[in-house]
Design a protein around this motif. Structure first.
Motif, PDB file in Angstrom:
ATOM      1  N   GLN A  54      18.312  68.958  32.994  1.00 56.35           N
ATOM      2  CA  GLN A  54      19.167  69.773  34.255  1.00 56.35           C
ATOM      3  C   GLN A  54      20.558  69.451  34.011  1.00 56.35           C
ATOM      4  O   GLN A  54      21.202  70.552  34.449  1.00 56.35           O
ATOM      5  N   THR A  55      21.070  68.484  33.722  1.00 52.75           N
ATOM      6  CA  THR A  55      22.425  68.120  33.602  1.00 52.75           C
ATOM      7  C   THR A  55      23.270  69.026  32.670  1.00 52.75           C
ATOM      8  O   THR A  55      24.158  69.588  32.879  1.00 52.75           O
ATOM      9  N   VAL A  56      22.454  69.215  31.521  1.00 53.28           N
ATOM     10  CA  VAL A  56      23.087  70.116  30.480  1.00 53.28           C
ATOM     11  C   VAL A  56      23.089  71.523  30.892  1.00 53.28           C
ATOM     12  O   VAL A  56      24.107  72.098  30.601  1.00 53.28           O
ATOM     13  N   ILE A  57      21.936  71.879  31.499  1.00 54.12           N
ATOM     14  CA  ILE A  57      21.994  73.170  32.234  1.00 54.12           C
ATOM     15  C   ILE A  57      23.271  73.469  32.918  1.00 54.12           C
ATOM     16  O   ILE A  57      23.897  74.432  32.880  1.00 54.12           O
ATOM     17  N   ALA A  58      23.276  72.513  33.918  1.00 53.56           N
ATOM     18  CA  ALA A  58      24.256  72.630  34.968  1.00 53.56           C
ATOM     19  C   ALA A  58      25.844  72.890  34.635  1.00 53.56           C
ATOM     20  O   ALA A  58      26.671  73.475  34.765  1.00 53.56           O
ATOM     21  N   ILE A  59      25.805  71.816  33.530  1.00 57.69           N
ATOM     22  CA  ILE A  59      27.481  72.009  32.721  1.00 57.69           C
ATOM     23  C   ILE A  59      27.404  72.958  32.024  1.00 57.69           C
ATOM     24  O   ILE A  59      28.677  73.633  32.212  1.00 57.69           O
ATOM     25  N   GLU A  60      26.605  73.588  31.311  1.00 57.66           N
ATOM     26  CA  GLU A  60      26.558  75.054  30.483  1.00 57.66           C
ATOM     27  C   GLU A  60      26.883  75.881  31.376  1.00 57.66           C
ATOM     28  O   GLU A  60      27.667  76.987  30.912  1.00 57.66           O
ATOM     29  N   THR A  61      26.348  75.967  32.489  1.00 54.58           N
ATOM     30  CA  THR A  61      26.583  77.285  33.489  1.00 54.58           C
ATOM     31  C   THR A  61      27.924  76.991  34.460  1.00 54.58           C
ATOM     32  O   THR A  61      28.195  77.888  35.414  1.00 54.58           O
ATOM     33  N   GLY A  62      28.550  75.889  34.304  1.00 56.31           N
ATOM     34  CA  GLY A  62      29.562  75.840  35.092  1.00 56.31           C
ATOM     35  C   GLY A  62      29.433  75.064  36.436  1.00 56.31           C
ATOM     36  O   GLY A  62      30.290  75.386  37.173  1.00 56.31           O
ATOM     37  N   LYS A  63      28.481  74.852  36.731  1.00 58.99           N
ATOM     38  CA  LYS A  63      27.918  74.429  38.096  1.00 58.99           C
ATOM     39  C   LYS A  63      28.134  73.092  38.324  1.00 58.99           C
ATOM     40  O   LYS A  63      28.198  72.572  39.360  1.00 58.99           O
ATOM     41  N   TYR A  64      28.325  72.192  37.292  1.00 55.96           N
ATOM     42  CA  TYR A  64      28.531  70.923  37.212  1.00 55.96           C
ATOM     43  C   TYR A  64      29.648  70.709  36.345  1.00 55.96           C
ATOM     44  O   TYR A  64      29.682  70.950  35.014  1.00 55.96           O
ATOM     45  N   ASP A  65      30.778  69.771  36.785  1.00 54.26           N
ATOM     46  CA  ASP A  65      31.722  69.094  35.786  1.00 54.26           C
ATOM     47  C   ASP A  65      31.414  67.991  35.432  1.00 54.26           C
ATOM     48  O   ASP A  65      31.152  66.970  36.397  1.00 54.26           O
ATOM     49  N   PRO A  66      31.184  67.650  34.170  1.00 54.55           N
ATOM     50  CA  PRO A  66      30.821  66.258  33.782  1.00 54.55           C
ATOM     51  C   PRO A  66      32.105  65.239  34.194  1.00 54.55           C
ATOM     52  O   PRO A  66      33.185  65.394  34.225  1.00 54.55           O
ATOM     53  N   SER A  67      31.764  63.966  34.348  1.00 54.07           N
ATOM     54  CA  SER A  67      32.465  62.778  34.742  1.00 54.07           C
ATOM     55  C   SER A  67      33.234  62.607  33.279  1.00 54.07           C
ATOM     56  O   SER A  67      33.029  63.243  32.099  1.00 54.07           O
ATOM     57  N   LEU A  68      34.662  62.085  33.404  1.00 50.64           N
ATOM     58  CA  LEU A  68      35.218  61.861  32.113  1.00 50.64           C
ATOM     59  C   LEU A  68      34.666  60.971  30.966  1.00 50.64           C
ATOM     60  O   LEU A  68      34.690  61.496  29.863  1.00 50.64           O
ATOM     61  N   PRO A  69      33.784  59.905  31.349  1.00 53.57           N
ATOM     62  CA  PRO A  69      33.319  59.266  30.415  1.00 53.57           C
ATOM     63  C   PRO A  69      32.081  60.380  29.573  1.00 53.57           C
ATOM     64  O   PRO A  69      31.951  60.492  28.135  1.00 53.57           O
ATOM     65  N   LEU A  70      31.311  61.201  30.185  1.00 56.59           N
ATOM     66  CA  LEU A  70      30.395  62.134  29.712  1.00 56.59           C
ATOM     67  C   LEU A  70      31.072  63.285  28.807  1.00 56.59           C
ATOM     68  O   LEU A  70      30.747  63.648  27.841  1.00 56.59           O
ATOM     69  N   ALA A  71      32.442  63.632  29.354  1.00 58.76           N
ATOM     70  CA  ALA A  71      33.185  64.530  28.705  1.00 58.76           C
ATOM     71  C   ALA A  71      33.622  64.116  27.237  1.00 58.76           C
ATOM     72  O   ALA A  71      33.658  64.769  26.481  1.00 58.76           O
ATOM     73  N   PHE A  72      34.129  62.770  27.334  1.00 65.73           N
ATOM     74  CA  PHE A  72      34.375  62.165  25.986  1.00 65.73           C
ATOM     75  C   PHE A  72      33.261  62.199  25.278  1.00 65.73           C
ATOM     76  O   PHE A  72      33.469  62.156  24.108  1.00 65.73           O
ATOM     77  N   ALA A  73      32.215  61.663  25.659  1.00 72.32           N
ATOM     78  CA  ALA A  73      31.012  61.714  24.920  1.00 72.32           C
ATOM     79  C   ALA A  73      30.430  63.088  24.358  1.00 72.32           C
ATOM     80  O   ALA A  73      30.361  63.237  22.986  1.00 72.32           O
ATOM     81  N   ILE A  74      30.710  64.082  25.138  1.00 77.12           N
ATOM     82  CA  ILE A  74      30.340  65.420  24.520  1.00 77.12           C
ATOM     83  C   ILE A  74      31.556  65.704  23.464  1.00 77.12           C
ATOM     84  O   ILE A  74      31.110  66.421  22.393  1.00 77.12           O
ATOM     85  N   SER A  75      32.807  65.516  23.816  1.00 77.31           N
ATOM     86  CA  SER A  75      33.874  65.624  22.642  1.00 77.31           C
ATOM     87  C   SER A  75      33.516  64.878  21.533  1.00 77.31           C
ATOM     88  O   SER A  75      33.733  65.584  20.301  1.00 77.31           O
ATOM     89  N   ARG A  76      33.325  63.729  21.523  1.00 73.65           N
ATOM     90  CA  ARG A  76      32.916  63.091  20.301  1.00 73.65           C
ATOM     91  C   ARG A  76      31.723  63.463  19.457  1.00 73.65           C
ATOM     92  O   ARG A  76      31.645  63.733  18.270  1.00 73.65           O
ATOM     93  N   LEU A  77      30.306  64.063  20.242  1.00 76.57           N
ATOM     94  CA  LEU A  77      29.263  64.307  19.660  1.00 76.57           C
ATOM     95  C   LEU A  77      29.582  65.671  19.036  1.00 76.57           C
ATOM     96  O   LEU A  77      29.254  65.824  17.690  1.00 76.57           O
ATOM     97  N   PHE A  78      30.575  66.474  19.537  1.00 77.04           N
ATOM     98  CA  PHE A  78      30.961  67.861  18.618  1.00 77.04           C
ATOM     99  C   PHE A  78      32.245  67.732  17.871  1.00 77.04           C
ATOM    100  O   PHE A  78      32.419  68.797  17.226  1.00 77.04           O
ATOM    101  N   ALA A  79      32.633  66.502  17.670  1.00 79.30           N
ATOM    102  CA  ALA A  79      34.007  66.294  16.763  1.00 79.30           C
ATOM    103  C   ALA A  79      34.904  67.198  17.169  1.00 79.30           C
ATOM    104  O   ALA A  79      35.493  67.857  16.407  1.00 79.30           O
TER     105      ALA A  79
END
Length: 66
Positions: free
Chosen positions: A28-53
């Protein structure tokens, strides 16, 4: 905030559930982020950034002002 997560995830053939597992969040968190209904925390944004390089600013960007 808009993002390219759906496109990046799709290019890798990952499901929302798989991405959620990799990030240790709910589907549900992934869905909310993808649709722009939820902005991830900074640590989560960094994790996403690292995951996708990719730099955060290439994944996340502000919505166009009207």
């Amino acid at each position: 905030m808009k993002n390219l997560i759906r496109d990046l995830r799709g290019a890798r053939g990952w499901s929302q559930a798989h991405l959620a597992e990799l990030l240790d969040v709910s589907r549900q968190t992934v869905i909310a982020i993808e649709t722009g209904k939820y902005d991830p925390s900074l640590p989560l944004a960094f994790a996403i950034s690292r995951l996708f390089a990719q730099p955060i600013e290439t994944i996340f960007f502000p919505e166009e002002s009207v």
